[in-house]
Structures are given as C-alpha cells and as structure tokens.
Design a protein around this motif. Structure first.
Motif, PDB file in Angstrom:
ATOM      1  N   PHE A  42     -45.277 -17.875  -8.420  1.00  0.00           N
ATOM      2  CA  PHE A  42     -45.213 -16.746  -7.503  1.00  0.00           C
ATOM      3  C   PHE A  42     -45.517 -15.462  -8.247  1.00  0.00           C
ATOM      4  CE2 PHE A  42     -42.572 -13.292  -5.648  1.00  0.00           C
ATOM      5  CZ  PHE A  42     -43.168 -13.218  -4.397  1.00  0.00           C
ATOM      6  N   ILE A  43     -46.388 -14.616  -7.667  1.00  0.00           N
ATOM      7  CA  ILE A  43     -46.624 -13.292  -8.230  1.00  0.00           C
ATOM      8  C   ILE A  43     -46.504 -12.249  -7.121  1.00  0.00           C
ATOM      9  CG2 ILE A  43     -48.116 -14.174 -10.076  1.00  0.00           C
ATOM     10  CD1 ILE A  43     -50.486 -12.895  -8.614  1.00  0.00           C
ATOM     11  N   PHE A  44     -46.027 -11.074  -7.516  1.00  0.00           N
ATOM     12  CA  PHE A  44     -45.833  -9.970  -6.570  1.00  0.00           C
ATOM     13  C   PHE A  44     -46.114  -8.673  -7.298  1.00  0.00           C
ATOM     14  CE2 PHE A  44     -43.198  -6.616  -4.744  1.00  0.00           C
ATOM     15  CZ  PHE A  44     -43.397  -6.759  -3.373  1.00  0.00           C
TER      16      PHE A  44
ATOM     17  N   ASN B 290     -39.423 -16.247   2.036  1.00  0.00           N
ATOM     18  CA  ASN B 290     -38.195 -15.822   1.354  1.00  0.00           C
ATOM     19  C   ASN B 290     -38.491 -15.120   0.037  1.00  0.00           C
ATOM     20  OD1 ASN B 290     -36.576 -16.808   3.385  1.00  0.00           O
ATOM     21  ND2 ASN B 290     -36.065 -18.704   2.339  1.00  0.00           N
ATOM     22  N   LEU B 291     -39.495 -15.613  -0.684  1.00  0.00           N
ATOM     23  CA  LEU B 291     -39.878 -14.989  -1.956  1.00  0.00           C
ATOM     24  C   LEU B 291     -40.416 -13.585  -1.729  1.00  0.00           C
ATOM     25  CD1 LEU B 291     -41.567 -18.038  -3.692  1.00  0.00           C
ATOM     26  CD2 LEU B 291     -39.606 -16.774  -4.597  1.00  0.00           C
ATOM     27  N   ALA B 292     -41.265 -13.435  -0.714  1.00  0.00           N
ATOM     28  CA  ALA B 292     -41.810 -12.113  -0.401  1.00  0.00           C
ATOM     29  C   ALA B 292     -40.685 -11.156  -0.023  1.00  0.00           C
ATOM     30  CB  ALA B 292     -42.834 -12.219   0.721  1.00  0.00           C
ATOM     31  N   ASP B 293     -39.742 -11.635   0.789  1.00  0.00           N
ATOM     32  CA  ASP B 293     -38.594 -10.823   1.193  1.00  0.00           C
ATOM     33  C   ASP B 293     -37.771 -10.418  -0.025  1.00  0.00           C
ATOM     34  OD1 ASP B 293     -36.701  -9.548   2.786  1.00  0.00           O
ATOM     35  OD2 ASP B 293     -35.617 -11.404   3.246  1.00  0.00           O
ATOM     36  N   MET B 294     -37.560 -11.368  -0.937  1.00  0.00           N
ATOM     37  CA  MET B 294     -36.810 -11.114  -2.158  1.00  0.00           C
ATOM     38  C   MET B 294     -37.475 -10.019  -2.991  1.00  0.00           C
ATOM     39  SD  MET B 294     -36.313 -13.764  -5.339  1.00  0.00           S
ATOM     40  CE  MET B 294     -38.069 -13.685  -5.748  1.00  0.00           C
ATOM     41  N   ALA B 295     -38.788 -10.132  -3.178  1.00  0.00           N
ATOM     42  CA  ALA B 295     -39.510  -9.169  -4.008  1.00  0.00           C
ATOM     43  C   ALA B 295     -39.527  -7.781  -3.372  1.00  0.00           C
ATOM     44  CB  ALA B 295     -40.933  -9.671  -4.248  1.00  0.00           C
ATOM     45  N   ILE B 296     -39.700  -7.735  -2.048  1.00  0.00           N
ATOM     46  CA  ILE B 296     -39.718  -6.446  -1.343  1.00  0.00           C
ATOM     47  C   ILE B 296     -38.362  -5.752  -1.463  1.00  0.00           C
ATOM     48  CG2 ILE B 296     -39.811  -5.391   0.960  1.00  0.00           C
ATOM     49  CD1 ILE B 296     -42.011  -7.526   1.607  1.00  0.00           C
ATOM     50  N   ARG B 297     -37.283  -6.525  -1.311  1.00  0.00           N
ATOM     51  CA  ARG B 297     -35.939  -5.947  -1.423  1.00  0.00           C
ATOM     52  C   ARG B 297     -35.668  -5.418  -2.827  1.00  0.00           C
ATOM     53  NH1 ARG B 297     -31.343  -9.501   1.658  1.00  0.00           N
ATOM     54  NH2 ARG B 297     -32.544 -10.181   3.470  1.00  0.00           N
ATOM     55  N   ALA B 298     -36.215  -6.107  -3.830  1.00  0.00           N
ATOM     56  CA  ALA B 298     -35.948  -5.739  -5.224  1.00  0.00           C
ATOM     57  C   ALA B 298     -36.834  -4.585  -5.706  1.00  0.00           C
ATOM     58  CB  ALA B 298     -36.145  -6.954  -6.131  1.00  0.00           C
TER      59      ALA B 298
ATOM     60  N   ILE C 280     -32.679  -0.763 -17.089  1.00  0.00           N
ATOM     61  CA  ILE C 280     -32.786  -2.224 -17.178  1.00  0.00           C
ATOM     62  C   ILE C 280     -31.577  -2.895 -16.521  1.00  0.00           C
ATOM     63  CG2 ILE C 280     -32.764  -4.210 -18.748  1.00  0.00           C
ATOM     64  CD1 ILE C 280     -34.490  -2.586 -20.678  1.00  0.00           C
ATOM     65  N   GLY C 281     -30.359  -2.447 -16.875  1.00  0.00           N
ATOM     66  CA  GLY C 281     -29.148  -3.031 -16.304  1.00  0.00           C
ATOM     67  C   GLY C 281     -29.079  -2.903 -14.790  1.00  0.00           C
ATOM     68  N   PRO C 282     -29.264  -1.686 -14.247  1.00  0.00           N
ATOM     69  CA  PRO C 282     -29.232  -1.537 -12.792  1.00  0.00           C
ATOM     70  C   PRO C 282     -30.290  -2.358 -12.070  1.00  0.00           C
ATOM     71  CG  PRO C 282     -28.952   0.591 -13.854  1.00  0.00           C
ATOM     72  CD  PRO C 282     -29.280  -0.385 -14.936  1.00  0.00           C
ATOM     73  N   TYR C 283     -31.518  -2.395 -12.620  1.00  0.00           N
ATOM     74  CA  TYR C 283     -32.561  -3.195 -11.970  1.00  0.00           C
ATOM     75  C   TYR C 283     -32.208  -4.679 -11.996  1.00  0.00           C
ATOM     76  CZ  TYR C 283     -36.253   0.215 -10.993  1.00  0.00           C
ATOM     77  OH  TYR C 283     -36.992   1.228 -10.460  1.00  0.00           O
TER      78      TYR C 283
ATOM     79  N   VAL D 174     -30.060  -9.670  -4.916  1.00  0.00           N
ATOM     80  CA  VAL D 174     -31.025 -10.128  -3.914  1.00  0.00           C
ATOM     81  C   VAL D 174     -31.195 -11.645  -3.998  1.00  0.00           C
ATOM     82  CG1 VAL D 174     -33.450 -10.051  -3.210  1.00  0.00           C
ATOM     83  CG2 VAL D 174     -32.269  -7.940  -3.790  1.00  0.00           C
ATOM     84  N   LEU D 175     -31.295 -12.175  -5.207  1.00  0.00           N
ATOM     85  CA  LEU D 175     -31.412 -13.620  -5.395  1.00  0.00           C
ATOM     86  C   LEU D 175     -30.222 -14.349  -4.778  1.00  0.00           C
ATOM     87  CD1 LEU D 175     -32.628 -13.751  -9.107  1.00  0.00           C
ATOM     88  CD2 LEU D 175     -33.899 -14.612  -7.145  1.00  0.00           C
TER      89      LEU D 175
END
Length: 202
Positions: A168-170, A143-151, A17-20, A27-28
């Motif tokens: 937003f959902i991913f 930007n949201l898609a990029d954020m989610a992909i990176r995370a 949980i902490g690392p994620y 990323v944010l």
C-alpha cells in the motif's frame, strides 16, 4: 502495537515524531487495522506540504461466496432455490444481491436465516453459490485509504493511493500531485520491505 513487525515515523521536525506516531497508532486501533499490517512507514515533510504512508500487509483474505456462508439447494417448489444461512451477519448484503439479480418479489424470507428465491424456469443453484458476498481486498483498500486520510495533516487534500496485493502506498499534499512523489513513495516502500530503514519495533 505488538503485532506490527516494523513501525517507523519520520519527519523533518523531530519534536513532532512522537505526536505523529500517536496519531497513527490511534487511527490503526480505531479502524481495527493493527492485525492486518505487517510493516508501516510514515514520512512527513511539513516544509514541502508532503505526507507519505507506505505499508506491507499480511495475506489478504479470499473472496467470501454464498457457498461459504450457507447451504444452497433446490427449493420444494419448481424453479426455486433454498438458502439456509449459517449466521445472520451477511444477510443484508446477500438480500441486496438477490434483489438486484432476481427482484424483491422473487425473494421470500420465511425465517430469519432462511431465504427462498424464485429463479424462474431454471434452478440457478450454482449461480447463487458463486455469488460474492464479501470482497476483503476491496474492503481493505477502502479501510487503508480511510486510515491514511485520517492520519495525514489537515489541509492535505490532494491525494494518491494504491493497493497492489499486499503493498500500500499513499501520498498527500496541499499542492498539485507530482509523479516524482509517487515514485518516491514506491522507493520508501521498497526500503521498508528490504529493512533499509531504521525504526522501532512496535
């Protein structure tokens, strides 16, 4: 992360949980998205190779038109339009739009923030004023898609995302995308919006 009202990370492996959470925070921050997001929830189920990210956003900014960034008037020569920009930042985008519509040879730049467009027989002042220079919604979705992909975890290459107004959902997985996962993502979002999920305020 003080401007995010609710920030929740859940996983079936409690030690992660902490690392994620740190990954998502980084990323944010890197993408400058902290001020755009009101609430965010991330759910990771490694045993099912499933990653969910849902978020509610602050009000999306309106379209930016030429009339918002420049003074537009009739040029001195017949059939020309004078554009005097308030700032240089949108210049490359505006030039591209004008070149596409009127051709490169019809656009002169006598000064850094001054453009003269030869529009032919008709003076298209209103048409140029209404040209969209920036669509924040489109930029935000990318930007949201990029954020989610990176995370999302490495290898989760099958993805679904959507942005509806401020929701937003991913979903990401290693397997074939299932409709029920998209439905679950929508339920996770609804719970987040209703405060049906516990999480630390950030």
């Amino acid at each position: 992360m003080a401007t995010i009202e609710k920030f929740v990370v859940e996983t079936t492996v409690e030690a992660e949980i902490g690392p994620y959470r740190k990954i998502v925070e980084d990323v944010l921050t890197d993408l400058g998205m902290v001020g755009r997001i009101s609430r965010i929830r991330v759910v990771i189920r490694p045993e099912e190779t499933l990653f969910f990210m849902v978020a509610t956003l602050r009000t999306v900014l309106p379209l930016v038109r030429v009339s918002d960034i420049a003074e537009v008037s009739a040029g001195k020569a017949e059939g020309t339009v004078l554009i005097e920009l308030n700032e240089e930042k949108p210049l490359p985008t505006l030039l591209g739009l004008l070149w596409d519509k009127y051709g490169r040879n019809s656009v002169d730049q006598p000064e850094r923030r001054t453009l003269i467009v030869n529009t032919g027989d008709s003076v298209e002042i209103d048409t140029i004023k209404e040209m969209v220079v920036d669509d924040p919604h489109k930029t935000l979705k990318a930007n949201l898609a990029d954020m989610a992909i990176r995370a999302s975890p490495e290898g989760f290459r099958v993805r679904y995302h959507s942005l509806n107004e401020t929701d937003f959902i991913f979903v990401a997985t290693e397997d074939q995308m299932k409709p029920e996962w998209i439905e679950e993502a929508n339920l996770l979002l609804e719970e987040l919006k209703r405060d049906d999920v516990d999480g630390s305020s950030s």
